[in-house]
Design a protein around this motif. Structure first.
Motif, mmCIF file in Angstrom:
data_model
loop_
_atom_site.group_PDB
_atom_site.id
_atom_site.type_symbol
_atom_site.label_atom_id
_atom_site.label_comp_id
_atom_site.label_asym_id
_atom_site.label_seq_id
_atom_site.Cartn_x
_atom_site.Cartn_y
_atom_site.Cartn_z
ATOM 1 N N UNK A 172 31.018 48.096 69.835
ATOM 2 C CA UNK A 172 32.177 47.878 70.273
ATOM 3 C C UNK A 172 33.048 49.606 71.040
ATOM 4 N N UNK A 173 32.376 49.241 73.015
ATOM 5 C CA UNK A 173 32.644 50.398 73.500
ATOM 6 C C UNK A 173 33.886 49.823 74.415
ATOM 7 N N UNK A 174 35.022 51.246 74.186
ATOM 8 C CA UNK A 174 35.954 50.643 75.593
ATOM 9 C C UNK A 174 35.609 51.789 76.383
ATOM 10 N N UNK A 175 35.520 52.098 77.885
ATOM 11 C CA UNK A 175 35.171 52.723 79.205
ATOM 12 C C UNK A 175 36.494 52.803 79.321
ATOM 13 N N UNK A 176 37.569 52.236 78.972
ATOM 14 C CA UNK A 176 38.626 52.182 79.550
ATOM 15 C C UNK A 176 39.784 53.286 78.556
ATOM 16 N N UNK A 177 39.915 53.588 77.700
ATOM 17 C CA UNK A 177 40.579 54.232 77.112
ATOM 18 C C UNK A 177 39.674 54.805 76.318
ATOM 19 N N UNK A 178 38.935 54.420 75.785
ATOM 20 C CA UNK A 178 38.592 55.334 75.362
ATOM 21 C C UNK A 178 37.400 55.179 73.831
ATOM 22 N N UNK A 179 36.067 55.840 73.366
ATOM 23 C CA UNK A 179 36.008 54.994 71.671
ATOM 24 C C UNK A 179 35.109 54.237 71.949
ATOM 25 N N UNK A 180 34.579 54.169 70.674
ATOM 26 C CA UNK A 180 33.198 52.816 70.479
ATOM 27 C C UNK A 180 34.068 52.732 68.772
ATOM 28 N N UNK A 181 32.987 51.697 68.849
ATOM 29 C CA UNK A 181 33.102 50.939 66.860
ATOM 30 C C UNK A 181 31.408 50.976 67.214
ATOM 31 N N UNK A 182 30.711 51.309 65.767
ATOM 32 C CA UNK A 182 29.161 50.403 65.316
ATOM 33 C C UNK A 182 29.336 49.523 64.707
ATOM 34 N N UNK A 183 29.054 48.482 65.366
ATOM 35 C CA UNK A 183 29.571 46.849 64.467
ATOM 36 C C UNK A 183 28.641 46.591 63.166
ATOM 37 N N UNK A 184 27.339 46.709 63.286
ATOM 38 C CA UNK A 184 26.468 46.982 62.570
ATOM 39 C C UNK A 184 24.971 46.352 63.339
ATOM 40 N N UNK A 185 23.955 46.429 62.501
ATOM 41 C CA UNK A 185 22.808 45.959 62.400
ATOM 42 C C UNK A 185 22.549 44.291 62.112
ATOM 43 N N UNK A 186 21.619 44.484 63.028
ATOM 44 C CA UNK A 186 20.912 43.269 62.417
ATOM 45 C C UNK A 186 19.197 43.062 61.343
ATOM 46 N N UNK A 187 18.793 44.300 60.965
ATOM 47 C CA UNK A 187 18.287 44.288 60.126
ATOM 48 C C UNK A 187 18.284 45.534 59.541
ATOM 49 N N UNK A 188 19.179 45.704 58.888
ATOM 50 C CA UNK A 188 19.776 46.728 58.594
ATOM 51 C C UNK A 188 18.981 47.345 57.460
ATOM 52 N N UNK A 189 17.948 46.298 56.282
ATOM 53 C CA UNK A 189 17.038 46.837 55.194
ATOM 54 C C UNK A 189 16.171 47.270 55.956
ATOM 55 N N UNK A 190 15.780 47.378 56.881
ATOM 56 C CA UNK A 190 14.359 47.642 57.550
ATOM 57 C C UNK A 190 14.149 48.969 58.427
ATOM 58 N N UNK A 191 13.724 50.098 57.523
ATOM 59 C CA UNK A 191 13.390 51.267 57.173
ATOM 60 C C UNK A 191 12.605 51.660 59.507
ATOM 61 N N UNK A 192 13.235 52.624 60.004
ATOM 62 C CA UNK A 192 12.837 52.139 61.846
ATOM 63 C C UNK A 192 11.249 52.347 61.819
ATOM 64 N N UNK A 193 10.983 53.796 60.501
ATOM 65 C CA UNK A 193 9.644 53.295 61.148
ATOM 66 C C UNK A 193 8.766 52.494 60.946
ATOM 67 N N UNK A 194 9.085 51.129 60.462
ATOM 68 C CA UNK A 194 8.077 50.037 60.209
ATOM 69 C C UNK A 194 8.871 49.009 61.089
ATOM 70 N N UNK A 195 9.361 49.627 62.329
ATOM 71 C CA UNK A 195 9.539 48.347 63.681
ATOM 72 C C UNK A 195 8.829 49.345 64.854
ATOM 73 N N UNK A 196 7.507 48.854 64.883
ATOM 74 C CA UNK A 196 6.970 48.038 66.333
ATOM 75 C C UNK A 196 6.802 48.296 67.308
ATOM 76 N N UNK A 197 6.564 49.122 68.252
ATOM 77 C CA UNK A 197 6.942 49.026 69.435
ATOM 78 C C UNK A 197 6.210 47.614 70.144
#
Length: 668
Positions: A383-408
């Motif tokens: 969630x990003x507020x470009x008007x007032x400034x600031x953002x929040x990470x809401x979360x990931x779809x697959x948080x248990x999946x390490x990035x090195x095992x996400x293939x291109x």
């Protein structure tokens, strides 16, 4: 076929490559309206060591976060989260960090939005008995998570079943929010039964239902302004094959355009840019694949955009057309509204060059939800507020999946035998060289659908086990223009099928794939293609996995005919016949009629609650193969529908299919 250790944030945090203080501050200069972004902490990516691929269940799980919505005032986010085998709705206050939760037991979440600034609206579905058969019913609920209250739309309207059919919007009438939804009413009995199409608006407090429009004509959809006033509606006469556009006037509905449409009727998308005209997508004729604005007097104005690859974006509080998006994400969107036109540069400044999609807006379009994926990221919401400034990470779809095992997942095009270019995507395993690999061809369903570059749990699961995965957008697919779709008419099981094996031959010629280690796995039409690959186009694949695939064309069409009330000339029947071709030749493209040609093992997987392709399509194939002494397995998915909506059966499918492939088509 698209989770969380805690409810408020993802397990992994984005590196500055994706979202950083430097990038966010860089966005300020791009905004015409003042934007101040202060106090944003530096972010770091947690990179767990994962020398071996994660369990297949990690890929097979439903996304931890399946739906996200931003409240009208931009202060709260609602999340539909898959947790412990059930659905939990979280209401998260972005300003205070406080949350409230409510379980949605037994429901399949299809969509999510805010009804007002404290209640959410959830669209769910369930499989219900309808005589001797089953149907998938869609339901709508207004839920106050904090108060623990839940109200079902149409539950108090006489002559209506408590289901919904579409036209879901949040409107604001006399200062109060309402949710609109369409339905069918039935009054009287027997031959005197009167069936009307209706549109109601429901207050978010008190849950009163107000009739907006109702007619005995078959209405496809309505265009309505944010204040609840009617603008236009489209109708289709399935007997005369006539599509009509009617505009609302002080004297009632006025017909401003109609066209004979056997199949490819226009689609009424919404309001035009001026708030008076309406937007049509043209599926046929001289304006095929174009968007046009139609004035109240029926004057057409063509918009210079490729309608086959773009979809409209509307303003959250006027409903006017503000631009178009496409599969290239926000970077390739086109905007006419000056505020929205700032977003591509702003989002790029915030997240860098990673693929980013706009996932939602507050009433202020500079307060947005952004979904990023790619480069090792399986998908993260911000969630990003470009008007007032600031953002929040809401979360990931697959948080248990390490990035090195996400293939291109890279675009890959090749020539079919007749010279037609077939676009598609190729996913290569991350842990081995792209040379003489084992291959799984993974055709999409539809057939008038398409694969894109987004994260796909099946291709990622297969890639993690050492397979190259080819996802061809064979002729007949959508997304590449009407001519490409039309090239598939009459080619069901014919050139649509050899488009797949032509892709295998192209990869073999390029040295990427070992021709002796090729398999095919697909769902729906892709499930049919898997069966056809083993029976109609044999000699290419070592084995086949069919998920909810058609095996007997005549039996499938007989089922469709029954559902259409034995009306052989219905829109649905005409659609299928266009792809299938001459009825006298349907046995030629029915895998069950070619059992003798099958020389490889086949795995059949099918949901017992499938309302699209009957479960019997798999049992017909299973019995025929057993009788002929062929190698075949059948896995029945209990309480599963056509779309793999349940987590336990989805995991079961991934684990069973991969085990079968590893046995009969193992990587080196």
């Amino acid at each position: 076929m698209k989770e969380k250790k805690d409810a408020l944030r993802g397990v992994y945090i984005m590196t500055d490559k994706f979202l950083s203080r430097r990038n966010l501050f860089g966005a300020v200069a791009a905004v015409a309206t003042p934007v101040v972004l202060n106090g944003i902490p530096a972010l770091a990516w947690a990179q767990p060591s994962a020398p071996t691929p994660p369990p297949l269940a990690v890929y097979g799980k439903l996304p931890t976060i399946s739906k996200v919505a931003l409240s009208p005032d931009g202060t709260r986010v609602c999340l539909a989260m898959n947790k412990d085998g059930g659905i939990v709705m979280y209401d998260y206050d972005l300003t205070t960090g406080k949350t409230a939760a409510a379980a949605i037991d037994g429901d399949k979440i299809r969509d999510l939005m805010w009804a007002d600034n404290k209640s959410i609206f959830v669209t769910t579905s369930k499989t219900s008995k309808f005589g001797a058969d089953q149907i998938e019913e869609w339901l709508g609920f207004i839920i106050d998570v904090h108060a623990g209250r839940r109200y079902q739309l149409y539950s108090e309207q006489k002559d209506f079943r408590a289901v919904i059919f579409g036209d879901i919007r949040r409107i604001k009438v006399n200062g109060g929010y309402r949710i609109t939804a369409s339905n069918f009413s039935a009054s009287g009995y027997g031959i005197t039964t009167e069936i009307n199409t209706a549109l109601y608006g429901f207050t978010t407090e008190g849950h009163r239902g107000f009739l907006i429009d109702e007619d005995g004509r078959r209405i496809n959809n309505w265009v309505i302004r944010y204040d609840g006033t009617l603008v236009a509606r489209s109708e289709y006469d399935d007997d005369k094959h006539v599509w009509s556009l009617r505009y609302r006037t002080e004297k009632g509905w006025r017909n401003i355009y109609e066209v004979k449409a056997e199949l490819d009727m226009p689609y009424l998308s919404g309001l035009g840019r001026d708030g008076q005209s309406v937007l049509l997508y043209m599926n046929d004729g001289d304006l095929k694949d174009k968007y046009v604005e139609v004035t109240p007097d029926g004057v057409f104005k063509t918009i210079d955009i490729d309608g086959a690859t773009h979809w409209p974006i509307f303003h959250p509080t006027t409903f006017n057309l503000v631009g178009f998006g496409n599969t290239g994400g926000i970077a390739e969107s086109v905007f006419y509204d000056p505020v929205f036109a700032q977003l591509p540069k702003l989002v790029k400044g915030a997240v860098g060059d990673i693929h980013a999609d706009l996932a939602g807006f507050a009433e202020d379009p500079l307060h947005v939800l952004v979904f990023v994926q790619g480069e090792g990221n399986s998908g993260t919401y911000y969630a990003i507020d470009f008007r007032k400034g600031g953002y929040k990470e809401i979360g990931q779809s697959y948080p248990d999946l390490p990035m090195e095992w996400v293939a291109d997942k890279a675009p890959y095009a090749y020539k079919a035998a007749d010279g037609l270019e077939i676009p598609g995507f190729l996913t290569l395993p991350v842990d081995r060289e792209a040379k003489n690999l084992a291959l799984v061809v993974l055709p999409h369903g539809g057939p008038q659908s398409y694969d894109d570059s987004s994260f796909d749990f099946l291709s990622q699961a297969l890639s993690s086990r050492g397979y190259a995965v080819l996802q061809p957008n064979y002729r007949g697919s959508a997304g590449y223009g009407s001519a490409f779709t039309a090239s598939g008419y009459g080619q069901f099981g014919r050139k649509m099928q050899t488009d797949l094996s032509d892709g295998v031959r192209a990869l073999v010629k390029a040295g990427k794939v070992d021709p002796k280690r090729v398999a095919i796995f697909g769902g729906s039409y892709g499930g049919y293609a898997a069966l056809a690959g083993a029976s109609i186009d044999p000699g290419v694949y070592n084995c086949a996995v069919s998920l909810a695939g058609i095996s007997d064309i005549k039996a499938f069409m007989a089922h469709e005919l029954e559902w259409q009330g034995y009306k052989g000339d219905s829109h649905t029947m005409r659609y299928w016949r266009r792809f299938l071709g001459d009825e006298s030749r349907w046995d030629e493209i029915s895998p069950v009629k070619h059992i003798d040609a099958i020389k490889v093992p086949i795995l059949l997987i099918h949901g017992k609650d499938d309302t699209v392709v009957p479960f019997e399509q798999s049992t017909i194939m299973y019995k025929a193969m057993q009788k002929a002494g062929k190698s075949v397995e059948l896995v029945e998915l209990k309480q599963e529908d056509h779309w793999m909506s349940r987590e336990p059966t989805r995991i079961q499918t991934v684990e069973t299919a991969v085990a079968f492939l590893l046995k009969h088509n193992p990587p080196a």
